[in-house]
Design an enzyme around this catalytic site. Sequence first.
Site, PDB file in Angstrom:
ATOM      1  N   ASP A  26       0.830  -1.200   0.000  1.00 62.80           N
ATOM      2  CA  ASP A  26       0.000   0.000   0.000  1.00 62.80           C
ATOM      3  C   ASP A  26       0.871   1.260   0.000  1.00 62.80           C
ATOM      4  O   ASP A  26       1.950   1.271   0.595  1.00 62.80           O
ATOM      5  CB  ASP A  26      -0.900  -0.017   1.247  1.00 62.80           C
ATOM      6  CG  ASP A  26      -2.044   0.977   1.143  1.00 62.80           C
ATOM      7  OD1 ASP A  26      -2.308   1.481   0.039  1.00 62.80           O
ATOM      8  OD2 ASP A  26      -2.661   1.265   2.176  1.00 62.80           O
TER       9      ASP A  26
ATOM     10  N   GLY B 107       0.349   5.377  -4.478  1.00 60.37           N
ATOM     11  CA  GLY B 107      -0.262   6.623  -4.910  1.00 60.37           C
ATOM     12  C   GLY B 107       0.220   7.798  -4.065  1.00 60.37           C
ATOM     13  O   GLY B 107       0.610   8.848  -4.583  1.00 60.37           O
TER      14      GLY B 107
ATOM     15  N   SER C  59      -7.123  -5.549  -5.442  1.00 60.65           N
ATOM     16  CA  SER C  59      -8.274  -6.177  -4.783  1.00 60.65           C
ATOM     17  C   SER C  59      -9.503  -6.037  -5.684  1.00 60.65           C
ATOM     18  O   SER C  59      -9.502  -5.224  -6.623  1.00 60.65           O
ATOM     19  CB  SER C  59      -8.549  -5.494  -3.439  1.00 60.65           C
ATOM     20  OG  SER C  59      -8.992  -4.169  -3.664  1.00 60.65           O
TER      21      SER C  59
ATOM     22  N   ASN D 108     -10.424  -2.552  -5.563  1.00 62.99           N
ATOM     23  CA  ASN D 108      -9.586  -1.668  -6.397  1.00 62.99           C
ATOM     24  C   ASN D 108     -10.109  -1.583  -7.833  1.00 62.99           C
ATOM     25  O   ASN D 108      -9.831  -0.619  -8.547  1.00 62.99           O
ATOM     26  CB  ASN D 108      -8.133  -2.175  -6.477  1.00 62.99           C
ATOM     27  CG  ASN D 108      -7.353  -2.024  -5.190  1.00 62.99           C
ATOM     28  OD1 ASN D 108      -6.435  -2.795  -4.933  1.00 62.99           O
ATOM     29  ND2 ASN D 108      -7.709  -1.038  -4.381  1.00 62.99           N
TER      30      ASN D 108
HETATM   31  C1  FPP Z   1      -1.980   0.268  -3.314  1.00 61.17           C
HETATM   32  O1  FPP Z   1      -1.404   1.536  -3.265  1.00 61.17           O
HETATM   33  C2  FPP Z   1      -1.411  -0.427  -4.432  1.00 61.17           C
HETATM   34  C3  FPP Z   1      -2.111  -0.902  -5.480  1.00 61.17           C
HETATM   35  C4  FPP Z   1      -3.563  -0.810  -5.631  1.00 61.17           C
HETATM   36  C5  FPP Z   1      -1.389  -1.546  -6.563  1.00 61.17           C
HETATM   37  C6  FPP Z   1      -0.222  -2.348  -6.093  1.00 61.17           C
HETATM   38  C7  FPP Z   1       0.556  -2.684  -7.240  1.00 61.17           C
HETATM   39  C8  FPP Z   1       1.893  -2.757  -7.283  1.00 61.17           C
HETATM   40  C9  FPP Z   1       2.827  -2.588  -6.145  1.00 61.17           C
HETATM   41  C10 FPP Z   1       2.531  -3.046  -8.537  1.00 61.17           C
HETATM   42  C11 FPP Z   1       2.447  -4.496  -8.853  1.00 61.17           C
HETATM   43  C12 FPP Z   1       1.522  -4.559  -9.930  1.00 61.17           C
HETATM   44  C13 FPP Z   1       1.336  -5.561 -10.726  1.00 61.17           C
HETATM   45  C14 FPP Z   1       0.699  -5.182 -11.961  1.00 61.17           C
HETATM   46  C15 FPP Z   1       1.674  -6.964 -10.462  1.00 61.17           C
HETATM   47  P1  FPP Z   1      -2.349   2.751  -3.550  1.00 61.17           P
HETATM   48  O2  FPP Z   1      -2.262   3.089  -4.991  1.00 61.17           O
HETATM   49  O3  FPP Z   1      -3.705   2.437  -3.025  1.00 61.17           O
HETATM   50  O4  FPP Z   1      -1.654   3.867  -2.753  1.00 61.17           O
HETATM   51  P2  FPP Z   1      -2.384   4.952  -1.885  1.00 61.17           P
HETATM   52  O5  FPP Z   1      -3.028   4.236  -0.735  1.00 61.17           O
HETATM   53  O6  FPP Z   1      -1.240   5.781  -1.455  1.00 61.17           O
HETATM   54  O7  FPP Z   1      -3.339   5.671  -2.754  1.00 61.17           O
END
Ligand code: FPP
Length: 241
Positions: free
Chosen positions: A20, A23, A65, A68
Site C-alpha cells: 500500500d 499513490g 483487490s 480496487n
Molecule cells: C496500493 O497503493 C497499491 C495498489 C492498488 C497496486 C499495487 C501494485 C503494485 C505494487 C505493482 C504491482 C503490480 C502488478 C501489476 C503486479 P495505492 O495506490 O492504493 O496507494 P495509496 O493508498 O497511497 O493511494
Amino acid sequence: MAKNTIKGNAIPKHIAIIMDGNGRWAKARLRPRSYGHKKGVDRMIGLMEHAFDLGVDYITVYALSTENLRRPQKELDGLFELIRTRFLDCMRKVCARGARLRIIGERALLPADVQEILAQSEDETKHFTGKGINVALAYGSRAEIVRAANLAVEKGETLTEERLSELLYTGGQPDPDLIIRTGKEVRLSNFLLWQAAYAELYFSDKMFPEFSDSDLDEAIAYFSSKTRRYGKTDEQIEKGE
Ligand code: FPP
C-alpha cells in the site's frame, strides 16, 4: 541485515505483503499515481528476490483487490499496461529461483489479453515445486472462502478446516507466517483472512515504493522475536508439547 544475523529457524516460510502507498508516494513527489505503481513493481521484484535469498519459500503479494477494480479506468489501465509490458519478464526473473507462480483472485474480471499473459506466466513455472509466488489480482478473501465452500457443496462434501484450506487458491501451501502492510494503515482489507489465523502482523509507516530490503529484514527480525504459541502456554512450548 545480513543473512547470517537472522536465526535460520526463525525465517518465515511464507510472507505476504499488502503493497500500500504507491499513490501517496507518487503524490508527495508531484508525480502521477502510475509512477508510484511503476516504482512499486520494481520494489515488489526486489523484495521477492531478497526474501528468497533469505530462505523464504512462499511470497504472496496483494496487487489488486476486487474493490480496487472500482478505481478510475485510467488508473486501472495503467496497472494493466504494467502487466502487459513487465509482468512476464519480471516473473521469469524471480521465478528462475525455482518458484511456481500462481495468480490468485477472480481473474475473469481482468481484460482478456491480461488473462492470457497471466496464464502464460503460470504455465512457464508450473514444473517448479517447493517455492511459490502468489500474485493476488482481482482478489478478495471473502469471495475466495465462498468459492471454496461452493466447490465443496458442488461435490457434496462436508467441510473440515483442512479441506477448506485445500480448496482455497493457496491450497497445498503453508499459511503465511508473517503479513506485512506498508502505507501506514492498520487493517487486512479482505486479504488472506482464513490463512492469516496465526500470522504475525507487521505494519510499516513507509509507503510501498520506499520499503527497502532492510525494512524487510526488520519485519523478519520482528517475526523472529515472537514466540508462536498457537494457544498453548510458554511452559508447554518450552517442553515441546
Ligand atoms: C496500493 O497503493 C497499491 C495498489 C492498488 C497496486 C499495487 C501494485 C503494485 C505494487 C505493482 C504491482 C503490480 C502488478 C501489476 C503486479 P495505492 O495506490 O492504493 O496507494 P495509496 O493508498 O497511497 O493511494
